[in-house]
Design an enzyme around this catalytic site. Structure first.
Site, short mmCIF file in Angstrom:
data_model
loop_
_atom_site.label_atom_id
_atom_site.label_comp_id
_atom_site.label_asym_id
_atom_site.label_seq_id
_atom_site.Cartn_x
_atom_site.Cartn_y
_atom_site.Cartn_z
CE LYS A 129 1.47 5.74 -35.95
NZ LYS A 129 2.33 4.78 -35.91
CG ASP A 169 2.71 5.07 -32.22
OD1 ASP A 169 3.36 4.21 -33.04
OD2 ASP A 169 3.03 6.21 -32.07
P1 NDP Z 1 4.70 3.55 -25.17
O1 NDP Z 1 3.82 4.51 -25.06
O2 NDP Z 1 4.50 2.14 -24.96
O3 NDP Z 1 6.28 3.92 -24.56
C1 NDP Z 1 6.94 5.06 -25.06
C2 NDP Z 1 8.29 5.17 -24.40
O4 NDP Z 1 8.93 6.00 -25.03
C3 NDP Z 1 8.09 5.48 -22.98
O5 NDP Z 1 9.05 4.79 -22.24
C4 NDP Z 1 8.12 7.00 -22.98
O6 NDP Z 1 8.43 7.65 -21.87
C5 NDP Z 1 9.26 7.12 -23.90
N1 NDP Z 1 8.94 8.29 -24.60
C6 NDP Z 1 8.04 8.74 -25.40
N2 NDP Z 1 8.06 10.21 -25.73
C7 NDP Z 1 9.22 10.63 -25.53
C8 NDP Z 1 9.93 11.85 -25.43
N3 NDP Z 1 9.46 12.95 -26.25
N4 NDP Z 1 11.17 11.84 -24.99
C9 NDP Z 1 11.53 10.89 -24.44
N5 NDP Z 1 11.17 9.48 -24.20
C10 NDP Z 1 9.91 9.62 -24.58
O7 NDP Z 1 4.99 3.62 -26.80
P2 NDP Z 1 5.60 2.41 -27.71
O8 NDP Z 1 6.81 1.75 -27.09
O9 NDP Z 1 4.53 1.55 -28.23
O10 NDP Z 1 6.42 3.31 -28.90
C11 NDP Z 1 7.77 3.68 -28.76
C12 NDP Z 1 8.03 4.10 -30.26
O11 NDP Z 1 7.83 2.94 -31.17
C13 NDP Z 1 7.16 4.92 -31.03
O12 NDP Z 1 8.24 5.76 -31.99
C14 NDP Z 1 6.17 4.17 -31.82
O13 NDP Z 1 5.85 5.23 -32.79
C15 NDP Z 1 7.03 3.11 -32.45
N6 NDP Z 1 6.55 1.93 -32.74
C16 NDP Z 1 5.44 1.15 -31.90
C17 NDP Z 1 4.82 0.35 -32.40
C18 NDP Z 1 3.99 -0.42 -31.63
O14 NDP Z 1 3.25 -1.54 -31.91
N7 NDP Z 1 3.67 -0.01 -30.37
C19 NDP Z 1 5.04 -0.36 -33.65
C20 NDP Z 1 6.20 0.25 -34.48
C21 NDP Z 1 6.82 1.51 -33.96
P3 NDP Z 1 7.48 8.45 -20.98
O15 NDP Z 1 6.67 7.37 -20.37
O16 NDP Z 1 8.26 9.22 -19.98
O17 NDP Z 1 6.80 9.40 -22.03
O1 2IT Z 2 4.10 2.45 -36.25
C1 2IT Z 2 3.68 1.28 -36.21
O2 2IT Z 2 3.86 0.40 -36.94
C2 2IT Z 2 2.32 1.14 -35.42
N1 2IT Z 2 2.38 1.97 -34.26
C3 2IT Z 2 1.58 -0.22 -35.01
C4 2IT Z 2 0.59 0.10 -36.16
C5 2IT Z 2 -0.25 -1.24 -36.34
O3 2IT Z 2 -1.34 -1.00 -37.10
O4 2IT Z 2 -0.19 -2.00 -35.75
#
Ligand code: NDP
Ligand code: 2IT
Length: 468
Positions: A129, A169
């Protein structure tokens, strides 16, 4: 010989001493450790080789400075990281997070979880990561591009298609991956497989954008199937409004459920008519606006400024936390139970605290841990790596079908492993043990069991050789 409980607790204590202050990392350790004790009890060979202690130590931690120029010409500096945690079953694989809260502790917890998540996918990927404390909010496209270029100037020294393959992420989506890839190409060479989550125009995989959210819903769908139930008519709470949340909402609605909430870090929306996913995409993905804009355009939506979505007291069936770590603590978990929630499945990484998980387990709620339920994103990343190596692009249906199958297998693996080691409903235990076993086996195969003992048989052979 030390028993498993003593062995695990000693490692835990050592980490608490060595990594003082790394709260999120220690939380992930404390959540993981107790769940592998019964497995280690029946597999002393991993204790003999001290595999668990070896596994908790990252293979490499890279920290670097990222200087970049803002639109006014001022030089700014951020901190960049890449944690190359474990490569026992494949090249390091995991996302990059750009968010002001990013620090070593958060990235170590994410990389640690990623090891087991990647192992559960059944695909050959190790755990890693990275990211930066850079805040993309309020930055122009040009500033984001210059930041990404500077970040890659250093990161490029440490990654490669069979070394370490970053992806997105929080704060890193296809736009950022595009800037990062462009810079990598300028610095090194055209190597499609060095990043995943690429835009489709240069060898990104179809369905990667949707994969984490869709995969999360597929995981729950298979759980519901086994319980002779479905998403049809279910009321669902979702947090977040980013990549994971949007596609989880889309898939729930496709399967007949109704999602009535979403959120960002400024507040949450309660929309009893059901979230309008087309409008949500327009606000968040196209115009990059705040959720208040969704509320402005949607008469049925009520916006609650400055509040957590998990304080909402309304009846619902399923909760999908898709924002960030530690969004649900013990007291918020109690509200979920009072609301009648039967399943909590984590789209985000570690959104529930250890105590929140206990509340859910005690109330008989199905708790689906992120390392299993949100593995769809990295699984399709691995499928993107396969397509890149073959110089092929697969059709949407083909990738989607494979994603569904992978999530089905992960779900059954968690449930069967949980049953084998004590409690069929403890999917956290199932995910941790199944994810760990595969990595531990690979690590054990890399080293000999014990120093060879000098037995009489060897002595006789030695004498025979001398006489010859
Ligand atoms: P994005 O940046 O697309 O979206 C993040 C969302 O979460 C936004 O709505 C943001 O709001 C909100 N958010 C972030 N930080 C905070 C906080 N401290 N308090 C409240 N709201 C918050 O990220 P993703 O959708 O990609 O990721 C979301 C989660 O999913 C994370 O935990 C990530 O690690 C996990 N994840 C992501 C994957 C991926 O492929 N993208 C894969 C597996 C897991 P705001 O805009 O106001 O910051
Ligand atoms: O938390 C996760 O699994 C991710 N942000 C996706 C990682 C990836 O390599 O696609």
């Amino acid at each position: 010989m030390t028993n498993a409980t003593e062995y695990v607790q000693a490692i835990q204590e050592k980490l608490h001493q060595k990594d003082q202050g790394q709260e999120e990392f220690l939380q992930a350790i404390d959540e993981f450790m107790p769940t592998v004790m019964s497995f280690l009890d029946t597999h002393p060979e991993y204790i003999e080789k001290n595999i668990l202690e070896l596994l908790t130590e990252p293979e490499r931690v890279i920290q670097f400075r990222v200087p970049w120029q803002d639109d006014e010409g001022n030089w700014r500096v951020n901190r960049g990281y890449r944690i190359q945690y474990n490569s026992a079953i494949g090249p390091y694989k995991g996302g990059l997070r750009f968010h002001p809260s990013v620090n070593l502790s958060i990235l170590k917890f994410l990389a640690f979880e990623q090891i087991f998540k990647n192992s559960l996918t059944g695909l050959p990927i190790g755990g890693g990561k990275g990211g930066s404390d850079f805040d993309p909010k309020g930055k122009s496209d040009n500033e984001i591009m210059r930041f990404c270029q500077s970040f890659m100037l250093e990161l490029s020294k440490h990654i490669g298609p069979s070394i370490d393959v970053p992806a997105g992420d929080i704060g890193v989506g296809a736009r950022e991956i595009g800037y990062l890839f462009g810079e990598y190409k300028r610095l090194k060479k055209y190597d499609t497989g060095v990043l995943t989550g690429k835009p489709l125009d240069f060898w990104g995989s179809k369905i990667r954008t949707e994969a984490t959210g869709y995969g999360l819903v597929y995981y729950v769908k298979h759980l519901l199937n086994e319980e002779k139930d479905s998403f049809n008519q279910k009321t669902v709470f979702v947090s977040g409004s980013g990549n994971v949340a949007i596609y989880a909402i889309e898939k729930v609605q496709e399967l007949g459920g109704k999602v009535v909430t979403c959120s960002d870090s400024s507040g949450y929306i309660y929309d009893p008519e059901g979230i309008d996913v087309k409008l949500l995409k327009e606000v968040k993905e196209i115009n990059r606006q705040r959720l208040t804009e969704y509320a402005n355009q949607r008469p049925s939506a009520i916006y609650h400024a400055g509040e957590s979505v998990w304080t909402l007291k309304e009846k619902a069936d399923i909760a999908l936390p898709c924002a960030t770590q530690n969004e649900i603590d013990e007291s918020l978990a109690e509200i979920l139970v009072e609301n009648g929630i039967k399943i909590v499945a984590e789209g985000a990484n570690m959104p529930c605290t250890v105590k929140a998980v206990s509340v859910l387990h005690e109330a008989g709620v199905w708790y689906c841990p992120g390392k299993a339920a949100n593995a769809g994103g990295v699984a399709v990343s691995a499928l993107e790596m396969s397509q890149n190596v073959q110089r092929l692009t697969w059709e949407r249906e083909q990738v989607d079908e494979q994603l569904d199958q992978i999530m089905e297998t992960i779900y059954h693996t968690c449930r069967q492993t949980a049953a084998e080691y004590g409690d069929e409903k403890n999917l956290l235990l199932g995910a941790n043990v199944a994810g760990f076993e595969k990595v531990a086996k690979a690590m054990a195969a890399e080293s000999k069991k014990k120093k060879m003992k000098l037995s009489w048989k060897y002595c006789e052979h030695f004498v025979y050789l001398l006489e010859k």
